[in-house]
Scaffold this motif. Structure first.
Motif, short mmCIF file in Angstrom:
data_model
loop_
_atom_site.label_atom_id
_atom_site.label_comp_id
_atom_site.label_asym_id
_atom_site.label_seq_id
_atom_site.Cartn_x
_atom_site.Cartn_y
_atom_site.Cartn_z
N ARG A 93 44.60 34.93 41.05
CA ARG A 93 44.75 36.34 40.71
C ARG A 93 43.76 36.75 39.63
O ARG A 93 43.11 37.80 39.72
CB ARG A 93 46.18 36.59 40.22
N HIS A 94 43.64 35.92 38.59
CA HIS A 94 42.72 36.24 37.49
C HIS A 94 41.28 36.26 37.97
O HIS A 94 40.49 37.13 37.58
CB HIS A 94 42.92 35.21 36.38
N HIS A 95 40.93 35.30 38.83
CA HIS A 95 39.55 35.24 39.33
C HIS A 95 39.23 36.45 40.21
O HIS A 95 38.16 37.05 40.07
CB HIS A 95 39.35 33.95 40.11
N ALA A 129 40.62 39.37 40.08
CA ALA A 129 40.58 40.59 39.27
C ALA A 129 39.25 40.72 38.53
O ALA A 129 38.80 41.84 38.26
CB ALA A 129 41.74 40.58 38.27
N GLU A 130 38.61 39.60 38.22
CA GLU A 130 37.33 39.66 37.49
C GLU A 130 36.15 39.95 38.41
O GLU A 130 35.10 40.40 37.94
CB GLU A 130 37.09 38.32 36.77
N GLN A 131 36.30 39.67 39.72
CA GLN A 131 35.19 39.86 40.64
C GLN A 131 35.07 41.32 41.08
O GLN A 131 36.07 41.97 41.35
CB GLN A 131 35.38 38.96 41.88
N LYS A 132 33.84 41.80 41.16
CA LYS A 132 33.59 43.17 41.60
C LYS A 132 33.39 43.25 43.11
O LYS A 132 33.49 44.33 43.70
CB LYS A 132 32.35 43.72 40.90
N ARG A 145 34.94 37.73 47.72
CA ARG A 145 34.40 36.38 47.71
C ARG A 145 35.09 35.56 48.80
O ARG A 145 36.23 35.81 49.16
CB ARG A 145 34.63 35.70 46.35
N ALA A 170 40.71 41.39 45.05
CA ALA A 170 41.95 41.86 44.42
C ALA A 170 42.44 43.12 45.12
O ALA A 170 41.65 43.89 45.68
CB ALA A 170 41.71 42.13 42.93
#
Length: 210
Positions: A131-133, A135-138, A141, A190
Motif C-alpha cells: 500500500r505504501h509503495h 501510494a508513493e508511485q505516480k 507498476r 493505488a
C-alpha cells in the motif's frame, strides 16, 4: 475406416484440452496456496518478534513471571474452604489474595501496548509495504517492478515476485488497488480518490433561494 477414426481424434482433442485446463487451474491453486502460506509465515514471524519484545520488556521492568496468573490460582483454591468451613477466615484470605493480585496486573498493561507498536513499526506486513509503495508511485507498476523495489528497500526480507502478485490481486479484490493492462503486461496502482460531494452541496442553496 475413416468414419471411425474421426470421432476418436475428436475425443482425444477434447481430453487434451481438459488435461491442459486442469493443469493450469492446478498451477494457479498452488501459487495461491503458496502465497497464503507465505503471508501466514510472515504473520507468525511478526507475532514471534512481538513475544520476544514483550519478554524483554518484562525482564527489564522486573515483573515476576507468576504475576500473570493470580486470578487462576484464586479460582482454584477458593472453592475448597467454602465447602469445609463457612466462617469469616476464608473471606479474609480471599481479600488478601485479591489485594495482592490487583497491583500486579496494572504495570503489565503499559509495556504491552508500547512493545506491540514498536514491533509493528519494525516489521510491517507485506500488505502495508505494498500500500505504501503504490501510494508513493505516480504511475502504475508491474508486479516484477514492485517486488524488485521492495527487495532493494528491505534486503532483510525474502520478498518473492509470485507472493507480491497474489497479494496485489487480493488488494484489487478488496478495492484497495487498481489493475490495468497494456498488451500482455499487467500493472498495479493505488486506488483513485473518491470524488467529493461539494457540487451537490452548492446546488441545494440555489434551489432554496428560488
Amino acid at each position: 475406416m475413416p468414419e471411425t477414426t474421426t470421432p476418436a481424434t475428436e475425443l482425444a482433442s477434447q481430453y487434451i484440452a481438459r488435461v491442459t485446463g486442469d493443469l493450469e487451474t492446478n498451477l494457479k491453486e498452488q501459487e495461491r496456496i503458496g502465497a497464503e502460506i507465505a503471508s501466514l509465515q510472515e504473520q507468525l514471524a511478526s507475532l514471534q518478534n512481538d513475544h520476544a519484545v514483550l519478554v524483554n520488556m518484562r525482564q527489564v521492568l522486573g515483573i515476576p513471571t507468576a504475576s500473570v496468573e493470580p486470578a487462576a490460582e484464586s479460582q482454584t483454591t477458593v472453592p475448597a474452604p467454602r465447602r469445609k468451613k463457612a466462617g469469616a477466615a476464608p473471606a479474609g484470605k480471599q481479600k488478601a489474595r485479591k489485594s495482592t493480585a490487583a497491583p500486579a496486573k496494572k504495570p503489565a498493561k503499559k509495556p504491552s501496548a508500547k512493545a506491540a507498536s514498536s514491533a509493528k513499526a519494525v516489521q510491517p506486513t507485506l500488505v502495508e509495504l505494498l500500500r505504501h509503495h503504490l501510494a508513493e508511485q505516480k504511475e502504475p507498476r508491474s508486479a516484477a517492478e514492485i517486488s524488485t523495489a521492495l527487495g532493494q528497500a528491505h534486503p532483510d526480507r525474502d520478498i518473492a515476485a509470485k507472493v507480491v502478485r497474489v497479494t496485489l490481486e487480493g488488494l484489487v479484490a478488496k478495492s484497495q488497488a487498481e489493475r490495468s493492462k497494456q498488451g500482455r503486461s499487467v500493472f498495479y496502482a493505488a486506488p483513485a480518490p473518491e470524488p467529493a460531494a461539494a457540487p451537490e452541496a452548492e446546488v441545494q442553496p440555489e434551489a432554496a433561494d428560488r
